[in-house]
Enzyme design. Structure first.
Site, short mmCIF file in Angstrom:
data_model
loop_
_atom_site.label_atom_id
_atom_site.label_comp_id
_atom_site.label_asym_id
_atom_site.label_seq_id
_atom_site.Cartn_x
_atom_site.Cartn_y
_atom_site.Cartn_z
N GLU A 181 18.87 2.60 -14.17
CA GLU A 181 19.95 3.28 -14.91
C GLU A 181 21.06 3.75 -13.97
O GLU A 181 21.30 4.95 -13.81
CB GLU A 181 19.37 4.47 -15.68
CG GLU A 181 18.34 4.08 -16.71
CD GLU A 181 17.81 5.25 -17.53
OE1 GLU A 181 17.84 6.38 -17.03
OE2 GLU A 181 17.36 5.04 -18.66
N GLU A 371 13.00 -0.40 -21.01
CA GLU A 371 12.43 0.91 -21.38
C GLU A 371 12.72 1.17 -22.84
O GLU A 371 13.85 0.99 -23.29
CB GLU A 371 13.07 2.06 -20.59
CG GLU A 371 12.58 2.21 -19.19
CD GLU A 371 13.15 3.45 -18.50
OE1 GLU A 371 13.37 4.48 -19.18
OE2 GLU A 371 13.38 3.36 -17.29
C1 BG6 Z 1 14.89 7.00 -18.55
C2 BG6 Z 1 14.35 6.97 -17.15
O1 BG6 Z 1 16.12 7.63 -18.54
O2 BG6 Z 1 14.21 7.73 -19.50
C3 BG6 Z 1 12.89 7.36 -17.00
O3 BG6 Z 1 14.56 5.72 -16.52
C4 BG6 Z 1 12.60 8.49 -17.94
O4 BG6 Z 1 12.63 7.66 -15.65
C5 BG6 Z 1 12.84 8.01 -19.36
O5 BG6 Z 1 11.31 9.02 -17.80
C6 BG6 Z 1 12.46 9.00 -20.42
O6 BG6 Z 1 13.08 10.21 -20.15
P1 BG6 Z 1 12.28 11.58 -20.07
O7 BG6 Z 1 13.27 12.55 -19.61
O8 BG6 Z 1 11.77 11.83 -21.43
O9 BG6 Z 1 11.19 11.36 -19.09
#
Ligand code: BG6
Length: 472
Positions: A181, A371
Site C-alpha cells: 500500500e 487483501e
Molecule cells: C491494510 C494493511 O491496510 O489493512 C494491513 O496492508 C492491515 O497491514 C489491513 O492489517 C487491515 O487493517 P487493520 O488496521 O484492521 O489491521
C-alpha cells in the site's frame, strides 16, 4: 444457491505480514524497526502518524515484539494453510531481519536462513508465494541515521535489501510487491515510511518527496527483479474507489482529486511516468520535486497491479456538511447507503467490482486482489467452536462482486484473503480485531496461549478453493 466458477488457475490465497505476526523482534540478529516503536494504546496514533517521536519505554506494550509468534510456529501454521488448500501464500520480509541497521555491508545470515526455510516449507506444500518487500517496516537504523524515506540515500539501502532478496529467494517467489500500500505513506507516515516531522517542517513537501523516493526505489527494484529472477513484480495501493457524496459538481471534482492521490502512484509504477495533473498539483501546493532527473528509471514498469480492498470511500467538498468516516486509514465522508463493520469500515461489495473496473480501465495490466476481509470480534462457543457466519457472509458477497468483475472482462490473477491467521491490527494494535479463518488465542494486552483453532470460515473457504468457485 448457484456455483459461480472462477477461471482455471485462479490463485486463492491468504495473507499475513512480518510486522504483524512474526514477533521475535530481537531474535536471530534482527534489528529494531519502526513497527517495534509503535505501542498499543493512546500513543499509537500520534506515533504512527509521525506527530510524536517514540523511544522504547517499559510502560508501553508493543504488539510487534511478540506478534503471534509466527517466527517460531511457521511450520505448523503453514501446514494448517496447506490443509485449507491455499494456492498462494502472501507474507513480507522484515527488512531489519536481513539488514539489522539497514546499512551493513553484508546481510544477516540468520535472517536469510529463516526466510529460506519458510519459503521452502511453503513450496513443499505446493503453495505459490507472493512476497512484499516492505510491509509498513523500515530499520530504525535508517530512520535514525538517514531520516527514513526523507532521504534519497534510502533508495540505495532499499535496493540493496531488494536485490539480496531477489538473489536469495528468487527461486521460490512467484510474485513480488516492492511496497505494501505505497499510497499509505501519505496518510500514516511513520508506519508507512519511517517519517517524523519537526514543528516547522512542510509536511506535504516531505510526504510527496518521500513518496517520490519510494517510487524511484520501486522502479529500481522492478528493473533488478526482471534482471535477476523469473518472477513477476507488481505494485500495490490501498484500493477502494472514491464516490462523490452527491451530484454537486464540487463533490464530483473532489472525488476525482481524492482518487488521484491514490492512483498517481499506480500511474508512475504501471505507466512509467507521473500523470499530467501532478505537475499543477505540486505547483498549487508549492511542492518541489525533481522528477525529470528520474524520468528514465521510472520507465521500469510493473507486470501487474495489486490492491487491497476493504471499503469504498466518499468525497465531499465541504466536510462540515456530514459526519466523517475514518475507514481504512483514509478519512472520508459517511456514506448513508452502506452499513459498517464494528470498527466503522463501510461494507461495500459492489465497490470491489467498481474498483476492479476503474483500475483496469486506467492501467490495462492484470490485477491482483491481495487483501480483503472483515475485522470482527469473534466469540468462542461453549463447545470451543467459532461460528463466524458474518465473515463468511462478507467474503461470499465480495467474491460474488469479484466474479462479476471478471465477467465484465477484468483479468484477475487471484484473491488473497487478509489476515488468514488472526494477527495484530495495523491501525489499532489490537488482537480483538480479527480477520482470520484460524483463531489465535491472544488478547489485546498480549496474554494468551497462542493456540490456533480453525473457525467455521476455514471449512467454508476450503470448500470455495476446492470447487474453485463460490456458492451464492
Ligand atoms: C491494510 C494493511 O491496510 O489493512 C494491513 O496492508 C492491515 O497491514 C489491513 O492489517 C487491515 O487493517 P487493520 O488496521 O484492521 O489491521
Amino acid at each position: 444457491m448457484t456455483l459461480k466458477n472462477f477461471p482455471e488457475n485462479f490463485l486463492w490465497g491468504g495473507a499475513i505480514a512480518a510486522n504483524q505476526t512474526e514477533g521475535a523482534w530481537n531474535v536471530g540478529g534482527r534489528g529494531i524497526s519502526n513497527i517495534d516503536l509503535i505501542p498499543h494504546g493512546a500513543n499509537r496514533q500520534p506515533i504512527k502518524l509521525g506527530y510524536k517521536k517514540s523511544a522504547l519505554n517499559d510502560a508501553e506494550y508493543y504488539p510487534s515484539h511478540t506478534g503471534i509468534d509466527f517466527y517460531h510456529r511457521y511450520k505448523e501454521d503453514i501446514a494448517m494453510l496447506a490443509d485449507l488448500g491455499l494456492k498462494i501464500f502472501r507474507t513480507s520480509i522484515s527488512w531489519s531481519r536481513i539488514y539489522p541497521s539497514g546499512d551493513e555491508a553484508t546481510p544477516n545470515q540468520a535472517g536469510i536462513a529463516y526466510y529460506r526455510d519458510l519459503f521452502q516449507t511453503c513450496k513443499a506444500h505446493n503453495m505459490k508465494l507472493l512476497v512484499t518487500l516492505a510491509h509498513f517496516d523500515i530499520p530504525m537504523g535508517i530512520v535514525d541515521k538517514y531520516n527514513g524515506w526523507k532521504n534519497r540515500e534510502t533508495i540505495d539501502l532499499y535496493l540493496k535489501f531488494a536485490e539480496t532478496c531477489f538473489e536469495q529467494f528468487g527461486e521460490y517467489v512467484d510474485f513480488w510487491i516492492p511496497f505494501n500500500e505505497i499510497n499509505v505513506v501519505l496518510h500514516s507516515p511513520f508506519s508507512g515510511g519511517g517519517l517524523t516531522f519537526d514543528e516547522n517542517e512542510n509536511r506535504e513537501q516531505i510526504l510527496y518527496q518521500a513518496a517520490h523516493y519510494m517510487l524511484v526505489a520501486s522502479a529500481k527494484a522492478v528493473e533488478s527483479c526482471h534482471k535477476m529472477t523469473t518472477g513477476k513484480i507488481g505494485c500495490m495501493i490501498a484500493g477502494g474507489s472514491f464516490y462523490p457524496y452527491s451530484c454537486n459538481p464540487e463533490d464530483v471534482w473532489k472525488s476525482m482529486n481524492d482518487e488521484r492521490t491514490n492512483t498517481f502512484f499506480v500511474d508512475v509504477q504501471a505507466k512509467g511516468k507521473y500523470p499530467y495533473y501532478m505537475k499543477s498539483f505540486f505547483e498549487a501546493k508549492g511542492i518541489q520535486i525533481d522528477i525529470d532527473s528520474d524520468a528514465e528509471i521510472l520507465k521500469q514498469t510493473v507486470d501487474f497491479v495489486a490492491f487491497s480492498y476493504y471499503a469504498s470511500r466518499t468525497s465531499i467538498a465541504d466536510p462540515s456538511r456530514v459526519e466523517k468516516n475514518e475507514g481504512n486509514i483514509i478519512v472520508s465522508a459517511k456514506n448513508p447507503y452502506l452499513k459498517m463493520s464494528d470498527w466503522g469500515w463501510v461494507i461495500d461489495p459492489l465497490g470491489l467490482r467498481i474498483t476492479m473496473n476503474q483500475i483496469y480501465e486506467r492501467f490495462e495490466k492484470p490485477l491482483f486482489v491481495v487483501e480483503n476481509g472483515l475485522g470482527a470480534k469473534d466469540v468462542i462457543e461453549a463447545d470451543g467452536t467459532i461460528q463466524d457466519d458474518y465473515r463468511i457472509n462478507y467474503m461470499q458477497q465480495h467474491m460474488q462482486a469479484m466474479y462479476d468483475g471478471i465477467q465484465d472482462g477484468v483479468p484477475l490473477l487471484g484473491y488473497i484473503s487478509w489476515g488468514i491467521i488472526d494477527l495484530v491490527s495495523a491501525s489499532t494494535g489490537e488482537m480483538s480485531k480479527r480477520y482470520g479463518m484460524i483463531y489465535v488465542d491472544k488478547d489485546d494486552a498480549g496474554n494468551g496461549t497462542l493456540k490456533r483453532t480453525k473457525k467455521k470460515s476455514f471449512d467454508w473457504y476450503q470448500q470455495v478453493i476446492h470447487q474453485n468457485g463460490v456458492e451464492v
